[in-house]
Design an enzyme around this catalytic site. Structure first.
Site, PDB file in Angstrom:
ATOM      1  N   HIS A 106       0.814  -1.214   0.000  1.00 39.68           N
ATOM      2  CA  HIS A 106       0.000   0.000   0.000  1.00 39.68           C
ATOM      3  C   HIS A 106       0.852   1.271   0.000  1.00 39.68           C
ATOM      4  CE1 HIS A 106      -3.782  -2.274   1.671  1.00 39.68           C
ATOM      5  NE2 HIS A 106      -3.563  -2.498   0.399  1.00 39.68           N
ATOM      6  N   ALA A 216      -0.273  -8.629  19.369  1.00 35.15           N
ATOM      7  CA  ALA A 216       0.847  -9.014  18.498  1.00 35.15           C
ATOM      8  C   ALA A 216       2.178  -9.040  19.244  1.00 35.15           C
ATOM      9  CB  ALA A 216       0.927  -8.053  17.308  1.00 35.15           C
TER      10      ALA A 216
END
Ligand SMILES: [Zn+2]
Length: 231
Positions: A106, A216
């Site tokens: 992206h 995470a």
């Protein structure tokens, strides 16, 4: 040779303090996605879009990579096979965490792009309307990020990597943004084992062989430890 292909999304940067368009509060909440993250929005009000990305650049520059970024860099360094990191994130936290050859599908906040001649260069901290492209002089420079409705970068290379993957991991991705949401199916077709690491199950979680839930910064280091421990 084993080949691990890892897709990371906003969830890996969230614990570094970088919010996303789904979060309440923060930078995104002050704007509509259509205004600041689409080509049409940029055509309508480029000054607003530049202000928004200037603010995101400031925010990203302050953010520090976390234990999850560091663990993936360690995996890349120490795994006796190939480790490819593909990210949907436009921050540089994988790189500041020590990773190399990160595929930014992206784009990146660190880049500027000229749609008139396709030239790319390092973005100044602040971009403004009318700044000339260093290559062709056109005054249409924009952040080198992929907006909604635009085709992500490096798709051919990513599909080639997925075709060779023996393990595919999606970390901190919503599973809602295509084409990234379909990577798991590509990997499964290639015979890869698939694992999702996420705070909560993504919309595509049922497609994965394994789902590991939690922050995470906790799940990624322990998953990496497992991959690096002698079998
Ligand atoms: Zn140009």
């Amino acid at each position: 040779m084993e080949k691990i292909v890892i897709l990371t999304g906003a969830g890996i940067s969230a614990e570094s303090g970088l919010g996303t368009f789904r979060d309440e509060g923060g930078l995104w909440a002050q704007h509509r996605i259509e205004d600041v993250a689409t080509p049409e929005g940029f055509a309508r009000d480029p000054a607003l879009v530049h202000r928004f990305y200037n603010a995101r650049r400031v925010q990203a520059a302050k953010a520090k990579s976390n234990a999850a970024h560091a663990a993936l860099a360690r995996l890349q360094m120490d795994f006796p096979g190939e480790v490819v990191i593909v990210t949907q994130n436009v921050d540089s936290l994988h790189e500041s965490g020590g990773a190399e050859h990160v595929i930014h599908m992206h784009g990146t906040l660190a880049g500027a792009f000229c749609p008139a001649c396709n030239h790319r260069w390092a973005s100044p901290p602040e971009m403004a309307v009318g700044e000339p492209c260093p290559a062709c002089g056109a005054a249409t420079a924009r952040p080198d990020v992929v907006w909604f409705g635009e085709m992500p970068y490096y798709m051919d290379a990513i599909y080639d990597h997925l075709a060779e993957a023996t393990l595919f991991a999606a970390i901190g991705t919503s599973g809602q943004v295509y084409p990234a949401a379909a990577f798991v199916h590509e990997a499964l077709q290639s015979g890869a084992r698939t694992v999702e690491l996420n705070l909560e199950p993504s919309t595509g979680a049922s497609s994965f062989d394994e789902v590991i839930l939690g922050p995470a910064t906790e799940t990624v280091p322990s998953w990496v430890d497992g991959l690096l421990s002698p079998r």
